[in-house]
Each structure stands twice: as structure tokens, then as C-alpha cells.
Design a protein around this motif. Structure first.
Motif, PDB file in Angstrom:
ATOM      1  N   ALA A  46       0.832  -1.205   0.000  1.00 22.99           N
ATOM      2  CA  ALA A  46       0.000   0.000   0.000  1.00 22.99           C
ATOM      3  C   ALA A  46       0.862   1.249   0.000  1.00 22.99           C
ATOM      4  O   ALA A  46       1.891   1.315   0.674  1.00 22.99           O
ATOM      5  N   THR A  47       0.441   2.254  -0.769  1.00 17.79           N
ATOM      6  CA  THR A  47       1.124   3.544  -0.844  1.00 17.79           C
ATOM      7  C   THR A  47       0.259   4.604  -0.174  1.00 17.79           C
ATOM      8  O   THR A  47      -0.966   4.560  -0.280  1.00 17.79           O
ATOM      9  N   PHE A  48       0.895   5.550   0.498  1.00 23.80           N
ATOM     10  CA  PHE A  48       0.129   6.620   1.132  1.00 23.80           C
ATOM     11  C   PHE A  48      -0.384   7.587   0.069  1.00 23.80           C
ATOM     12  O   PHE A  48       0.398   8.133  -0.714  1.00 23.80           O
ATOM     13  N   MET A  49      -1.697   7.764   0.051  1.00 23.02           N
ATOM     14  CA  MET A  49      -2.357   8.601  -0.944  1.00 23.02           C
ATOM     15  C   MET A  49      -3.311   9.566  -0.246  1.00 23.02           C
ATOM     16  O   MET A  49      -3.823   9.264   0.834  1.00 23.02           O
ATOM     17  N   ARG A  50      -3.551  10.691  -0.880  1.00 19.71           N
ATOM     18  CA  ARG A  50      -4.484  11.663  -0.322  1.00 19.71           C
ATOM     19  C   ARG A  50      -5.903  11.250  -0.701  1.00 19.71           C
ATOM     20  O   ARG A  50      -6.291  11.281  -1.860  1.00 19.71           O
TER      21      ARG A  50
ATOM     22  N   THR B  87      -8.196  -2.814 -12.535  1.00 20.20           N
ATOM     23  CA  THR B  87      -6.826  -3.099 -12.110  1.00 20.20           C
ATOM     24  C   THR B  87      -6.517  -2.260 -10.878  1.00 20.20           C
ATOM     25  O   THR B  87      -7.149  -1.229 -10.645  1.00 20.20           O
ATOM     26  N   LEU B  88      -5.545  -2.709 -10.086  1.00 21.16           N
ATOM     27  CA  LEU B  88      -5.091  -1.966  -8.911  1.00 21.16           C
ATOM     28  C   LEU B  88      -3.660  -1.492  -9.132  1.00 21.16           C
ATOM     29  O   LEU B  88      -2.847  -2.225  -9.711  1.00 21.16           O
ATOM     30  N   HIS B  89      -3.372  -0.275  -8.671  1.00 21.23           N
ATOM     31  CA  HIS B  89      -2.059   0.330  -8.884  1.00 21.23           C
ATOM     32  C   HIS B  89      -1.552   0.955  -7.584  1.00 21.23           C
ATOM     33  O   HIS B  89      -2.343   1.308  -6.706  1.00 21.23           O
ATOM     34  N   GLN B  90      -0.240   1.116  -7.511  1.00 21.27           N
ATOM     35  CA  GLN B  90       0.387   1.693  -6.324  1.00 21.27           C
ATOM     36  C   GLN B  90       0.790   3.143  -6.531  1.00 21.27           C
ATOM     37  O   GLN B  90       1.338   3.755  -5.633  1.00 21.27           O
ATOM     38  N   THR B  91       0.518   3.700  -7.712  1.00 23.78           N
ATOM     39  CA  THR B  91       0.839   5.096  -7.985  1.00 23.78           C
ATOM     40  C   THR B  91      -0.285   5.994  -7.489  1.00 23.78           C
ATOM     41  O   THR B  91      -1.454   5.613  -7.498  1.00 23.78           O
TER      42      THR B  91
ATOM     43  N   GLY C 209      -2.164  -6.692   1.014  1.00 27.43           N
ATOM     44  CA  GLY C 209      -1.435  -7.122  -0.177  1.00 27.43           C
ATOM     45  C   GLY C 209      -2.216  -6.777  -1.432  1.00 27.43           C
ATOM     46  O   GLY C 209      -3.443  -6.909  -1.467  1.00 27.43           O
ATOM     47  N   ILE C 210      -1.497  -6.373  -2.491  1.00 30.31           N
ATOM     48  CA  ILE C 210      -2.173  -5.908  -3.692  1.00 30.31           C
ATOM     49  C   ILE C 210      -2.919  -7.038  -4.407  1.00 30.31           C
ATOM     50  O   ILE C 210      -3.974  -6.810  -5.005  1.00 30.31           O
ATOM     51  N   GLU C 211      -2.417  -8.274  -4.345  1.00 28.64           N
ATOM     52  CA  GLU C 211      -3.091  -9.384  -5.009  1.00 28.64           C
ATOM     53  C   GLU C 211      -4.425  -9.690  -4.336  1.00 28.64           C
ATOM     54  O   GLU C 211      -5.451  -9.862  -5.011  1.00 28.64           O
TER      55      GLU C 211
END
Length: 515
Positions: free
Chosen positions: A264-268, A298-302, A493-495
């Protein structure tokens, strides 16, 4: 005492059935559970069957488990324990499971392990069945993204910039100690060639610390404080560098990650428990829809949508073995790289760029910028002679090109143009304030793509697509996040998170079909 009011239907809990009805007879003909049953019966589940071993104790039938899992998400029942409870007590679950009851561990394993690698194939088959019924065509899609919070702790973060800063401070401290050692060293112990402290690693720290220790240990000028600082460097720097290297491997180019969910990435986020936009660990979910059915996800970390379009469409092509003919998206996807990719794939493009709404007067700024009339876009560009005309009428000739790579590795080329003589110009103060003659840059490839996008968006079909986008893909997010209250993943987890969203997307499609 005799009951005076006898106008009641017969009530006897001990009454037995002579011919008991089947459970199916108790379920209405138009109930959504019948849609789930009918759809799953049409699917090819050979890939799911291959996930099971032929040895050992017989397993519950994967078709039954899939029906129960899909209907559970339609029924807003996500916990494996609640699904087990429903299989015992809920007549719809009892009918789907033929009155079999799987324990919660079996349900959890089925969801996290059996479906993990093959669920996208199941999702594709359902979408193709919708296409056979004429509910979708798969020829035109509306793409957008939303951020959904991870299950990770909100305050267990690692920041890429913080790691970079700490490593720089370590290098500065090591360099300061080296210079101190050189100052107090005898002439024969001094080293005229200083090490390179711009990048440090464990080996460099060990070698430099050994040299410093050799000098300090035999120098009477060495202070107790310096010796203590050297011991601290020898003890802590190597293990800290090890930790930072592992953290940077997990980051893999990202700006942050959560310790409790490294994917997971910290997002606003747009909304939170305080109704404020706060940074939280999450995933960027990309969805392509048609007629409010989810066609692909799809899921992304950006943290932004700009770099998600290409991998999203690559996954679309990998899944369906073709690409949509038309794609509509908002300004978050308007970049040279995305326009070039869509053009290469011959996809009809109705994608805004970041200044489109402002150009059309749709987005009005609160106040006009002081020098807006002198902006580069306001200057006349002579395409044949390849030069700009400045506000005073003099040509701004080409002086060179500049190339740069985006984060995704895409190479962009910008051309620079410079005015001949700005000295003494009466408009200089309003035109620009830098020293010398004014220079402007132009990305010709991007300008060409923007012109093409502008023509598409302003056409009659383009106007229709822009209106249709807000009424197609955005209601999907509203239904899943607000109506179904899915605002946070329950798996790490992203999967697993992608599988979880896929179940929500499939449940959304079947619920819409049954509506």
C-alpha cells in the motif's frame, strides 16, 4: 377463559408437512440469487477445478463455493464467519449450497487461495455472457480511477524522502569525522585523497571508520566525544544502511509504503472520518465501464492516474485478447505518453488534457493572473518557419532542444525559442521578468496530440461522450463505495486487494443485471 376474538389463521409449531416443499419453491422467481445460480452454471470452471488436489478428503464442490461467495458479496456479507452463519440460516445460501455448510476457514481459504490466480478468467466469462445478451459491446469504455484505503495501519509509514535525508546525514557525519581525523593526524597518517561521500554503503563505512579509528586511537589530540561518535558510527551505521536498503527495495520507486501492508502507498483520500483530505495507505483502483457495468479493473500503487492507463489497457488486452475501439477519460489521463499509446493502438480517444476545461470556460479561476495575456499559449506560432512571434512582433527563433524522461521512462522532447532583443522593450515588465531575452519551450508532439484531442472532444460525438462519462463510470464508484459501504479493503497485499475488488465488481455486475 375462552378467547372472544377467533379471527386468526391457524398457528401450530408442531404441525408436520405431509409433502414438504423444496427450498427452491420458497425462493421468488425474480430473486437475484437465481441470477447468480444461472450465471455460474454457464461458466467453464476447469481452471478453478485444477486448483484442487485429487487426493485426500473430498472438498466442497468449487461451483457451490463460487456461487456462495459471489452471492455473499451481492448480499453485502463479506466476513467468512458471517458467510458460514448464512449457510446455516439464510434460505438463499442454503439453496445455493444444497444445505451444505462450509466452515469459515474453508471459506477464507477458497477466497484467498483458490480464486487468487483464476478469478480474472471467471470475471471475463461473466462479462462475455453480458455481451452475448447485448448488455455491453466491449467496443467503447469509460475509464476512471478512485482511491480505496488499505487495511494497513494509518500511522505505520515509511517515506522515501526520509530515507534519502537520513542517508545524506549519515554521509555528512562520516565526512565530518574523516576531516576531523585528517586535522589531528600526523603527516604520515594523513590521506590527501578524500573518499567520495556522495553515496555510502556498508563497505565504505567500514573502510573509512577503520582509517579514522587508526588515526584517533594513537593521537593524543583526539577528544573523548570524537571517540564516542566513532563508536556510534561503527555500531549503528551498517545496520541502519541495511534497513534502508531493504526499505528502498520495498518502495521500488514509490514515495512511501505502510509497514503493516508494504504494497500500500500513502495517498491523499478525498474523504475520511474527519471529512478532511488526509494521507492514508491505499490503492489506486482503475475501472473501465460500459452502461455502468464493470468491464475491466486493475489496482495500482501510484498516487495519480497519469501512469496507470497503459498498464490498465495492457491488462485489458491480455485478458480479452483485443482492445476497445473507443476510450473516454478525464484530464487525469491527458499526457503525451498516453495520447501516443492510444494512437499507436488505434483507439478512438476522448481524453481531456489538463487545460481543456479552462480553455472552454468550463473551469473558471477565481482571479485572472496578472500576466496571463503574455503566456506562451497566447503567442502566435508560425509552423512553416518554426518560430514564435513575441507580443512586440519580433520573431523568437529556435535555439535548441531538450530531452527528458518521465517516471515511466517515456522520452519527451521540448524545443526552445528565444527572442532576439528584449532590452528596452516597453512590455518587458509584463511579458517576463527574468534577465536576458525571453525564452519559451514547446513540446511539438504534445501540442499535436492536444489539437487532435481538442477536435475530438469538441465534436458532436465528443460532447456526448463527455456527458456520458460522468453518468457511466462514476456511478459505479458511488454504488460500490457508498451504497455497498466498501471504503476500505479487508485484506492486505495488492493481489488479495485486487481479488477483493474483483468480487465487488462481479457482484455489482450481477446485481445490475438482476435490477
Amino acid at each position: 377463559m375462552k378467547d372472544m376474538n377467533t379471527n386468526f389463521q391457524s398457528y401450530n409449531q408442531q404441525q408436520n408437512w405431509l409433502f414438504p416443499p423444496s427450498i427452491e419453491e420458497l425462493i421468488p422467481e425474480n430473486h437475484p440469487v437465481r441470477i447468480v445460480n444461472g450465471i455460474v452454471e454457464q461458466l467453464d470452471l476447469s481452471l478453478l477445478v485444477e486448483e484442487y488436489s485429487k487426493e485426500g478428503k473430498p472438498s466442497y464442490h468449487p461451483k457451490m463455493m463460487l456461487k456462495v461467495m459471489v452471492y455473499a458479496y451481492m448480499d453485502n456479507t463479506y466476513s467468512s464467519r458471517k458467510i458460514e452463519k448464512a449457510m446455516r440460516e439464510n434460505i438463499n445460501f442454503m439453496w445455493l449450497a444444497a444445505q451444505q455448510v462450509a466452515d469459515h476457514n474453508t471459506i477464507a481459504r477458497f477466497r484467498s487461495k483458490k480464486l487468487k490466480t483464476i478469478f480474472k478468467d471467471i470475471f471475463k466469462q461473466v462479462v462475455l455472457l453480458l455481451a452475448e445478451e447485448g448488455l455491453v459491446t466491449l467496443k467503447e469504455v469509460f475509464t476512471d480511477g478512485t482511491k480505496i484505503e488499505s487495511m494497513a495501519g494509518r500511522y505505520t509509514f515509511v517515506w522515501g524522502n526520509a530515507i534519502k535525508t537520513r542517508k545524506e546525514k549519515m554521509a555528512q557525519q562520516l565526512e565530518a569525522m574523516w576531516h576531523y581525523a585528517q586535522d589531528i593526524a600526523d603527516e604520515e597518517d594523513s590521506d590527501p585523497t578524500p573518499p567520495d561521500f556522495k553515496k555510502i554503503d556498508k563497505e565504505k563505512v567500514a573502510r573509512t571508520a577503520k582509517k579514522i579509528e587508526k588515526i584517533i586511537s594513537k593521537s593524543p589530540k583526539a577528544s573523548t566525544r570524537a571517540k564516542a561518535k566513532l563508536r556510534y558510527i561503527q555500531k549503528n551505521f551498517p545496520q541502519n544502511l541495511d534497513r534502508y536498503e531493504k526499505q528502498q527495495e520495498i518502495l521500488a520507486g514509490r514515495s512511501s509504503y505502510s509497514k503493516t501492508d508494504p504494497d500500500a502507498t500513502f495517498m491523499r483520500m478525498k474523504d475520511d472520518h474527519m471529512q478532511n483530505g488526509q494521507l492514508k495507505p491505499g490503492y489506486n483502483v482503475q475501472v473501465s465501464s460500459e452502461s455502468q457495468f464493470v468491464i475491466h479493473y486493475t489496482l495500482h500503487q501510484t498516487t495519480n492516474d497519469l501512469n496507470t492507463l497503459r498498464p490498465h489497457l495492457d491488462a485489458f488486452e491480455c485478458l480479452y485478447e483485443f482492445l476497445p475501439e473507443q476510450l473516454t477519460a478525464d484530464a487525469g489521463y491527458g499526457s503525451e505518453e498516453n495520447y501516443a499509446f492510444l494512437e499507436q493502438k488505434e483507439i478512438g480517444t476522448y481524453v481531456k488534457y489538463n487545460t481543456f476545461d479552462k480553455e472552454q470556460g468550463i473551469l473558471k479561476s477565481k482571479r485572472k493572473k496578472k500576466n496571463e495575456d503574455f503566456h506562451r499559449d497566447k503567442l502566435y506560432y508560425n509552423q512553416e518557419q518554426d518560430h514564435y512571434i513575441c507580443p512586440m512582433g519580433q520573431p523568437m527563433k529556435k535555439i535548441g532542444e531538450r530531452k527528458r524522461k518521465t517516471k515511466s521512462g517515456y522520452l519527451q522532447t521540448s524545443t526552445a525559442y528565444r527572442a532576439q532583443n528584449c532590452q528596452g522593450c516597453p512590455l518587458r515588465g509584463a511579458c517576463f521578468k527574468a534577465k536576458g531575452n525571453r525564452v519559451v519551450e514547446r513540446n511539438h508532439a504534445l501540442e499535436r496530440h492536444k489539437e487532435k484531442a481538442r477536435n475530438n472532444l469538441l465534436s458532436e460525438i465528443g460532447k456526448l461522450k463527455r456527458k456520458q462519462r460522468t453518468a457511466d463510470v462514476e456511478p459505479v464508484f458511488a454504488h460500490i463505495k457508498s451504497n455497498r459501504n466498501f471504503k476500505r479493503f479487508t485484506h492486505k497485499g495488492i493481489e488479495k486487494a485486487e481479488l477483493e475488488f474483483g468480487l465487488h465488481a462481479l457482484a455489482h455486475n450481477l446485481r445490475k443485471k438482476s435490477a
